[in-house]
Design a protein around this motif. Structure first.
Motif, short mmCIF file in Angstrom:
data_model
loop_
_atom_site.label_atom_id
_atom_site.label_comp_id
_atom_site.label_asym_id
_atom_site.label_seq_id
_atom_site.Cartn_x
_atom_site.Cartn_y
_atom_site.Cartn_z
N GLN A 12 -13.45 17.12 -2.77
CA GLN A 12 -13.09 18.23 -3.65
C GLN A 12 -13.30 17.80 -5.10
O GLN A 12 -12.88 16.71 -5.50
N LEU A 13 -14.00 18.62 -5.88
CA LEU A 13 -14.28 18.28 -7.27
C LEU A 13 -13.27 18.95 -8.18
O LEU A 13 -12.77 20.04 -7.89
N SER A 14 -13.02 18.30 -9.31
CA SER A 14 -12.14 18.90 -10.31
C SER A 14 -12.90 20.02 -11.02
O SER A 14 -14.13 20.15 -10.90
N LEU A 15 -12.19 20.84 -11.74
CA LEU A 15 -12.81 21.93 -12.48
C LEU A 15 -13.87 21.39 -13.45
O LEU A 15 -14.97 21.92 -13.54
N GLY A 16 -13.53 20.32 -14.15
CA GLY A 16 -14.48 19.72 -15.09
C GLY A 16 -15.75 19.23 -14.41
O GLY A 16 -16.85 19.40 -14.94
N GLU A 17 -15.59 18.61 -13.25
CA GLU A 17 -16.75 18.13 -12.50
C GLU A 17 -17.62 19.29 -12.03
O GLU A 17 -18.85 19.23 -12.12
N ARG A 18 -16.99 20.35 -11.53
CA ARG A 18 -17.75 21.52 -11.07
C ARG A 18 -18.51 22.16 -12.23
O ARG A 18 -19.68 22.56 -12.07
N LEU A 19 -17.87 22.26 -13.38
CA LEU A 19 -18.54 22.84 -14.55
C LEU A 19 -19.71 21.97 -15.00
O LEU A 19 -20.79 22.49 -15.31
N ALA A 20 -19.50 20.66 -15.03
CA ALA A 20 -20.56 19.74 -15.47
C ALA A 20 -21.76 19.83 -14.52
O ALA A 20 -22.92 19.89 -14.96
N ILE A 21 -21.50 19.86 -13.23
CA ILE A 21 -22.59 19.96 -12.26
C ILE A 21 -23.28 21.31 -12.38
O ILE A 21 -24.51 21.40 -12.34
N GLY A 22 -22.50 22.37 -12.54
CA GLY A 22 -23.08 23.71 -12.68
C GLY A 22 -24.00 23.81 -13.88
O GLY A 22 -25.11 24.36 -13.78
N VAL A 23 -23.58 23.26 -15.00
CA VAL A 23 -24.42 23.28 -16.21
C VAL A 23 -25.69 22.45 -15.98
O VAL A 23 -26.79 22.87 -16.33
N HIS A 24 -25.52 21.28 -15.37
CA HIS A 24 -26.68 20.43 -15.13
C HIS A 24 -27.68 21.14 -14.21
O HIS A 24 -28.89 21.14 -14.49
N VAL A 25 -27.20 21.74 -13.12
CA VAL A 25 -28.09 22.40 -12.17
C VAL A 25 -28.81 23.58 -12.83
O VAL A 25 -29.97 23.84 -12.53
N MET A 26 -28.14 24.27 -13.75
CA MET A 26 -28.80 25.37 -14.46
C MET A 26 -29.98 24.88 -15.29
O MET A 26 -30.98 25.58 -15.42
N MET A 27 -29.87 23.67 -15.82
CA MET A 27 -30.91 23.14 -16.70
C MET A 27 -31.97 22.32 -15.97
O MET A 27 -33.08 22.16 -16.46
N CYS A 28 -31.64 21.80 -14.79
CA CYS A 28 -32.53 20.86 -14.09
C CYS A 28 -33.17 21.53 -12.87
O CYS A 28 -32.51 21.75 -11.86
N SER A 29 -34.44 21.82 -12.96
CA SER A 29 -35.12 22.51 -11.87
C SER A 29 -35.18 21.66 -10.60
O SER A 29 -35.13 22.19 -9.49
N ARG A 30 -35.28 20.36 -10.74
CA ARG A 30 -35.33 19.49 -9.56
C ARG A 30 -34.01 19.52 -8.80
O ARG A 30 -33.99 19.61 -7.56
N CYS A 31 -32.92 19.48 -9.51
CA CYS A 31 -31.60 19.56 -8.86
C CYS A 31 -31.36 20.95 -8.28
O CYS A 31 -30.76 21.10 -7.23
#
Length: 52
Positions: free
Chosen positions: A4-23
């Protein structure tokens, strides 16, 4: 997926995935494989019953 990820971790991953086409591609492929595997395991007992 492993924990289970924390809110901060989910947000960080979400932002990264939005910017990173490979991910983003990896995420889409992983979701496809999970759905396909789930569908296969749900229908497997029916297929095995037909062979018996």
């Amino acid at each position: 997926m492993d924990k289970q990820l924390s809110l901060g971790e989910r947000l960080a991953i979400g932002v990264h995935v939005m910017m990173c086409s490979r991910c983003r591609n990896f995420q889409n492929q992983s979701q496809f494989i999970r759905k396909a595997a789930l569908g296969y395991t749900e229908h497997l007992p029916k297929r095995l019953d037909k062979k018996a």
